[in-house]
Design an enzyme around this catalytic site. Structure first.
Site, PDB file in Angstrom:
ATOM      1  N   ARG A 263      -2.120  -4.315   4.621  1.00 45.52           N
ATOM      2  CA  ARG A 263      -2.753  -3.072   4.147  1.00 45.52           C
ATOM      3  C   ARG A 263      -2.224  -2.638   2.785  1.00 45.52           C
TER       4      ARG A 263
ATOM      5  N   LEU B 237      -0.801  -3.123  -1.354  1.00 46.33           N
ATOM      6  CA  LEU B 237      -1.405  -3.572  -2.620  1.00 46.33           C
ATOM      7  C   LEU B 237      -1.568  -5.102  -2.641  1.00 46.33           C
TER       8      LEU B 237
ATOM      9  N   SER C  43      10.610 -10.256  -6.490  1.00 43.95           N
ATOM     10  CA  SER C  43      10.229  -9.356  -7.580  1.00 43.95           C
ATOM     11  C   SER C  43      11.027  -9.715  -8.836  1.00 43.95           C
ATOM     12  N   SER C  44      10.485  -9.343  -9.989  1.00 43.85           N
ATOM     13  CA  SER C  44      11.159  -9.659 -11.257  1.00 43.85           C
ATOM     14  C   SER C  44      12.516  -8.950 -11.398  1.00 43.85           C
ATOM     15  N   CYS C  45      12.772  -7.941 -10.542  1.00 45.78           N
ATOM     16  CA  CYS C  45      14.051  -7.222 -10.657  1.00 45.78           C
ATOM     17  C   CYS C  45      15.232  -8.044 -10.152  1.00 45.78           C
TER      18      CYS C  45
ATOM     19  N   TYR D 148      17.582  -3.163  -3.695  1.00 51.21           N
ATOM     20  CA  TYR D 148      16.297  -3.855  -3.485  1.00 51.21           C
ATOM     21  C   TYR D 148      16.379  -5.271  -4.041  1.00 51.21           C
TER      22      TYR D 148
ATOM     23  N   LYS E 134      15.986  -8.948  -2.198  1.00 55.96           N
ATOM     24  CA  LYS E 134      15.014  -9.960  -2.637  1.00 55.96           C
ATOM     25  C   LYS E 134      15.710 -11.296  -2.941  1.00 55.96           C
TER      26      LYS E 134
ATOM     27  N   ASN F 247       5.606  -6.612 -12.464  1.00 56.05           N
ATOM     28  CA  ASN F 247       5.032  -5.351 -11.960  1.00 56.05           C
ATOM     29  C   ASN F 247       3.527  -5.537 -11.721  1.00 56.05           C
TER      30      ASN F 247
ATOM     31  N   HIS G 278       4.993   3.464  -8.578  1.00 60.67           N
ATOM     32  CA  HIS G 278       5.370   2.769  -9.806  1.00 60.67           C
ATOM     33  C   HIS G 278       4.694   3.455 -10.992  1.00 60.67           C
TER      34      HIS G 278
HETATM   35  N1  LIG Z   1       3.990  -3.424  -6.320  1.00 57.53           N
HETATM   36  C1  LIG Z   1       4.616  -4.112  -7.246  1.00 57.53           C
HETATM   37  O1  LIG Z   1       4.574  -3.767  -8.445  1.00 57.53           O
HETATM   38  C2  LIG Z   1       5.390  -5.337  -6.881  1.00 57.53           C
HETATM   39  C3  LIG Z   1       5.504  -5.790  -5.572  1.00 57.53           C
HETATM   40  N2  LIG Z   1       6.233  -6.928  -5.312  1.00 57.53           N
HETATM   41  C4  LIG Z   1       6.415  -7.409  -3.939  1.00 57.53           C
HETATM   42  O2  LIG Z   1       5.175  -7.651  -3.310  1.00 57.53           O
HETATM   43  C5  LIG Z   1       5.274  -7.368  -1.912  1.00 57.53           C
HETATM   44  C6  LIG Z   1       4.182  -6.390  -1.515  1.00 57.53           C
HETATM   45  O3  LIG Z   1       4.338  -5.194  -2.260  1.00 57.53           O
HETATM   46  P1  LIG Z   1       3.193  -4.084  -2.306  1.00 57.53           P
HETATM   47  O4  LIG Z   1       1.954  -4.640  -1.744  1.00 57.53           O
HETATM   48  O5  LIG Z   1       3.224  -3.505  -3.653  1.00 57.53           O
HETATM   49  O6  LIG Z   1       3.784  -3.001  -1.311  1.00 57.53           O
HETATM   50  P2  LIG Z   1       2.993  -1.920  -0.439  1.00 57.53           P
HETATM   51  O7  LIG Z   1       3.947  -0.799  -0.197  1.00 57.53           O
HETATM   52  O8  LIG Z   1       1.679  -1.621  -1.042  1.00 57.53           O
HETATM   53  O9  LIG Z   1       2.731  -2.678   0.937  1.00 57.53           O
HETATM   54  C7  LIG Z   1       3.778  -3.004   1.779  1.00 57.53           C
HETATM   55  C8  LIG Z   1       3.206  -3.393   3.125  1.00 57.53           C
HETATM   56  O10 LIG Z   1       4.280  -3.667   4.018  1.00 57.53           O
HETATM   57  C9  LIG Z   1       4.029  -3.032   5.248  1.00 57.53           C
HETATM   58  N3  LIG Z   1       5.275  -2.691   5.921  1.00 57.53           N
HETATM   59  C10 LIG Z   1       6.380  -2.113   5.388  1.00 57.53           C
HETATM   60  N4  LIG Z   1       7.319  -1.933   6.334  1.00 57.53           N
HETATM   61  C11 LIG Z   1       6.794  -2.417   7.496  1.00 57.53           C
HETATM   62  C12 LIG Z   1       7.257  -2.497   8.837  1.00 57.53           C
HETATM   63  N5  LIG Z   1       8.474  -2.050   9.179  1.00 57.53           N
HETATM   64  N6  LIG Z   1       6.444  -3.027   9.781  1.00 57.53           N
HETATM   65  C13 LIG Z   1       5.203  -3.469   9.446  1.00 57.53           C
HETATM   66  N7  LIG Z   1       4.705  -3.415   8.199  1.00 57.53           N
HETATM   67  C14 LIG Z   1       5.496  -2.885   7.243  1.00 57.53           C
HETATM   68  C15 LIG Z   1       3.250  -1.778   4.883  1.00 57.53           C
HETATM   69  O11 LIG Z   1       2.553  -1.341   6.025  1.00 57.53           O
HETATM   70  P3  LIG Z   1       1.694   0.022   6.056  1.00 57.53           P
HETATM   71  O12 LIG Z   1       0.517  -0.233   5.175  1.00 57.53           O
HETATM   72  O13 LIG Z   1       1.308   0.177   7.466  1.00 57.53           O
HETATM   73  O14 LIG Z   1       2.615   1.068   5.514  1.00 57.53           O
HETATM   74  C16 LIG Z   1       2.357  -2.306   3.766  1.00 57.53           C
HETATM   75  O15 LIG Z   1       1.188  -2.889   4.317  1.00 57.53           O
HETATM   76  C17 LIG Z   1       6.682  -6.841  -1.675  1.00 57.53           C
HETATM   77  O16 LIG Z   1       7.505  -7.873  -1.222  1.00 57.53           O
HETATM   78  C18 LIG Z   1       7.118  -6.396  -3.043  1.00 57.53           C
HETATM   79  O17 LIG Z   1       8.500  -6.478  -3.184  1.00 57.53           O
HETATM   80  C19 LIG Z   1       6.827  -7.644  -6.309  1.00 57.53           C
HETATM   81  C20 LIG Z   1       6.742  -7.243  -7.612  1.00 57.53           C
HETATM   82  C21 LIG Z   1       6.032  -6.052  -7.996  1.00 57.53           C
HETATM   83  C1  LIG Z   2       8.125  -3.647  -9.741  1.00 54.89           C
HETATM   84  C2  LIG Z   2       9.487  -3.069 -10.007  1.00 54.89           C
HETATM   85  O1  LIG Z   2       9.424  -1.650 -10.024  1.00 54.89           O
HETATM   86  C3  LIG Z   2      10.657  -0.955 -10.135  1.00 54.89           C
HETATM   87  O2  LIG Z   2      11.173  -1.078 -11.425  1.00 54.89           O
HETATM   88  P1  LIG Z   2      10.563  -0.407 -12.704  1.00 54.89           P
HETATM   89  O3  LIG Z   2       9.667  -1.357 -13.382  1.00 54.89           O
HETATM   90  O4  LIG Z   2      11.672   0.133 -13.507  1.00 54.89           O
HETATM   91  O5  LIG Z   2       9.756   0.803 -12.032  1.00 54.89           O
HETATM   92  P2  LIG Z   2       8.633   1.839 -12.415  1.00 54.89           P
HETATM   93  O6  LIG Z   2       7.307   1.224 -12.392  1.00 54.89           O
HETATM   94  O7  LIG Z   2       8.835   2.991 -11.480  1.00 54.89           O
HETATM   95  O8  LIG Z   2       9.007   2.361 -13.884  1.00 54.89           O
HETATM   96  C4  LIG Z   2       8.820   1.625 -15.050  1.00 54.89           C
HETATM   97  C5  LIG Z   2       9.198   2.423 -16.270  1.00 54.89           C
HETATM   98  O9  LIG Z   2       8.237   3.483 -16.434  1.00 54.89           O
HETATM   99  C6  LIG Z   2       8.911   4.707 -16.686  1.00 54.89           C
HETATM  100  N1  LIG Z   2       8.073   5.847 -16.276  1.00 54.89           N
HETATM  101  C7  LIG Z   2       7.578   6.776 -17.126  1.00 54.89           C
HETATM  102  N2  LIG Z   2       6.905   7.707 -16.446  1.00 54.89           N
HETATM  103  C8  LIG Z   2       6.931   7.338 -15.128  1.00 54.89           C
HETATM  104  C9  LIG Z   2       6.384   7.916 -13.978  1.00 54.89           C
HETATM  105  O10 LIG Z   2       5.732   8.962 -13.992  1.00 54.89           O
HETATM  106  N3  LIG Z   2       6.620   7.247 -12.804  1.00 54.89           N
HETATM  107  C10 LIG Z   2       7.322   6.072 -12.747  1.00 54.89           C
HETATM  108  N4  LIG Z   2       7.481   5.471 -11.556  1.00 54.89           N
HETATM  109  N5  LIG Z   2       7.874   5.528 -13.853  1.00 54.89           N
HETATM  110  C11 LIG Z   2       7.667   6.138 -15.037  1.00 54.89           C
HETATM  111  C12 LIG Z   2      10.202   4.566 -15.905  1.00 54.89           C
HETATM  112  O11 LIG Z   2      11.182   5.488 -16.355  1.00 54.89           O
HETATM  113  C13 LIG Z   2      10.560   3.114 -16.224  1.00 54.89           C
HETATM  114  O12 LIG Z   2      11.151   3.033 -17.489  1.00 54.89           O
HETATM  115  C14 LIG Z   2      11.759  -1.500  -9.275  1.00 54.89           C
HETATM  116  O13 LIG Z   2      12.519  -0.420  -8.839  1.00 54.89           O
HETATM  117  C15 LIG Z   2      11.287  -2.487  -8.342  1.00 54.89           C
HETATM  118  O14 LIG Z   2      10.494  -1.877  -7.356  1.00 54.89           O
HETATM  119  C16 LIG Z   2      10.468  -3.530  -8.994  1.00 54.89           C
HETATM  120  O15 LIG Z   2      10.608  -4.690  -8.728  1.00 54.89           O
END
Ligand SMILES: NC(=O)C1=CN([C@@H]2O[C@H](COP(=O)(O)OP(=O)(O)OC[C@H]3O[C@@H](n4cnc5c(N)ncnc54)[C@H](OP(=O)(O)O)[C@@H]3O)[C@@H](O)[C@H]2O)C=CC1
Ligand SMILES: C[C@H]1O[C@H](OP(=O)(O)OP(=O)(O)OC[C@H]2O[C@@H](n3cnc4c(=O)[nH]c(N)nc43)[C@H](O)[C@@H]2O)[C@@H](O)[C@@H](O)C1=O
Length: 363
Positions: free
Chosen positions: A13, A15, A108-110, A137, A141, A166, A180
């Site tokens: 469910r 992203l 993740s890139s972090c 985090y 990872k 990201n 984010h």
């Molecule tokens: N978003 C980003 O920018 C980035 C994401 N990633 C990685 O990609 C992967 C997916 O991220 P993203 O899609 O953004 O995250 P989301 O928060 O959008 O989705 C996470 C999903 O995990 C499920 N989930 C979390 N905890 C549990 C649990 N205890 N039991 C069952 N389901 C659970 C959530 O369920 P529910 O919907 O029911 O809450 C949700 O469907 C992660 O590993 C993340 O680290 C990597 C780089 C960047």
């Molecule tokens: C995918 C990656 O995402 C996370 O890392 P991040 O890239 O630093 O996260 P971010 O998207 O929240 O921010 C990016 C930049 O943007 C600036 N910024 C400005 N204004 C807002 C603002 O309004 N909200 C947020 N969130 N950030 C803001 C903020 O200050 C920063 O400089 C990891 O923790 C980890 O989860 C990971 O792997």
């Protein structure tokens, strides 16, 4: 993967999980396992073991995780390390026990060092200290990636780890308490433009569609204004200002979740752990993960300008230096995956236009 293979998408469910599910379904894969969180809590080892023993999936996409932006990572440090370690340990171990053919783990890139040389190559992992704001985090990872690698080396499994940059796309998290940067900027500027137009009904509509704790659509205009200030949206002397976090100088790379979904399905279908090891040709096997990115980055300030243009926000943008910048730069080196045959295609401005259109017309 055969179209009839049993494929489990953990986190379907979210992203990423929803994008993978959409792409698999569109490609004709018809035996997907998509349990709801209410029925399968991935933190619970017994529930995960029972699920794998009963379902015996052929393939697993591990896209379930505790995920959030910079402030959520920095604040809920215990939850980020605990939940991610639990979920990935439970799934990876159960996948080995139930003889899953292949598993794909999303990192993740972090994971890369805070001051990593740019662009970041896979072999830069664990060469210097991590960024503080998301260290717990990132450590989870890295542990997930090392767990896949170690099970492959000891047990002969085929568990591949990918490290995406990201991401953004449909089903992103727009809750300003944990989002984010890209979804945060879209929502903040959308709400701020409602204020410019004195459109309080628009603000109420937005809050009904995407509820957030502590800010109620039934609030009076005055209370709404006060609540928006918490998110850096201000109305003063008839001028609207959005105060974004940090300096605006850090650089980020963004990839659309449709590109990511294509990449991970490509990896699942075409790349195995033994290929990666052979390609490295190293005696001590490590850094067997693959980066996934767009290959270009921009500053947060440049990103804000694009979002301003797309949302039509006509007020002012300022920067809140009390909020963290995080890593200065984390541009992925995607040459490995490019050479293996995959390349991103969705340009950032087009992608933002598409997600903003969907934001304004939720289904
Ligand atoms: N978003 C980003 O920018 C980035 C994401 N990633 C990685 O990609 C992967 C997916 O991220 P993203 O899609 O953004 O995250 P989301 O928060 O959008 O989705 C996470 C999903 O995990 C499920 N989930 C979390 N905890 C549990 C649990 N205890 N039991 C069952 N389901 C659970 C959530 O369920 P529910 O919907 O029911 O809450 C949700 O469907 C992660 O590993 C993340 O680290 C990597 C780089 C960047
Ligand atoms: C995918 C990656 O995402 C996370 O890392 P991040 O890239 O630093 O996260 P971010 O998207 O929240 O921010 C990016 C930049 O943007 C600036 N910024 C400005 N204004 C807002 C603002 O309004 N909200 C947020 N969130 N950030 C803001 C903020 O200050 C920063 O400089 C990891 O923790 C980890 O989860 C990971 O792997």
């Amino acid at each position: 993967m055969l179209k009839s293979d049993k494929i489990y998408i953990a986190g379907h469910r979210g992203l990423v999980g929803s994008a993978i599910t959409r792409h698999l379904q569109n490609a004709g894969y018809h035996n997907l396992i998509l349990p709801e969180r209410e029925d399968l809590d991935l933190i619970n080892q017994r529930e995960v073991d029972d699920f794998f023993a009963k379902e015996k999936p052929d393939y697993v996409f591990l896209a379930a995780a505790k995920v959030g932006g910079i402030m959520a990572n920095n604040t809920y440090r215990a939850d980020f390390i605990y939940e991610n370690l639990q979920i990935q340990n439970n799934i990876i171990h159960a996948a080995w026990k139930s003889e899953v053919k292949k598993l794909l783990f999303l990192g993740s890139s972090c994971i890369y060092p805070r001051d990593c040389p740019q662009p970041m190559k896979e072999e830069y992992l664990l060469t210097a200290p991590l960024e503080y704001t998301n260290e717990p985090y990132a450590i989870a990872k890295i542990a997930g990636m090392k767990m896949c690698e170690s099970y492959n080396l000891q047990y002969g499994t085929d568990f591949i780890s990918v490290m995406p940059t990201n991401l953004y796309g449909p089903n992103d998290n727009y809750n300003l308490h944990g989002s984010h940067v890209l979804p945060a900027l879209i929502r903040k500027m959308h709400l701020a433009q409602c204020l410019v137009e004195n459109n309080f009904d628009g603000i109420r509509e937005d809050l009904k569609t995407r509820p957030m704790n502590g800010i109620n659509p039934d609030f009076s205009n005055e209370m709404l204004l006060k609540s928006l200030e918490e998110f850096g949206i201000f109305l003063e002397s008839n001028k609207v200002e959005v105060k974004l976090w940090g300096s605006g100088k850090p650089r980020r790379e963004f990839l659309h979740s449709d590109d990511l979904a294509e990449a991970v399905i490509f990896v699942m279908n075409n790349i195995s752990f033994t290929d990666v090891v052979k390609e490295r040709g190293e005696k001590e096997v490590r850094n067997t993960h693959l980066n996934i990115g767009f290959g270009e980055d921009l500053s947060i300030s440049e990103l804000a300008d694009i979002v301003k243009e797309v949302t039509g926000f006509s007020g002012a943008i300022s920067w809140d230096a009390t909020k963290p910048d995080g890593t200065f730069r984390k541009l992925m080196d995607v040459s490995r995956l490019n050479q293996l045959g995959w390349k991103a295609r969705i340009n950032l401005t087009d992608g933002i236009r598409e997600v903003y259109k969907a934001y304004c017309n939720p289904s």
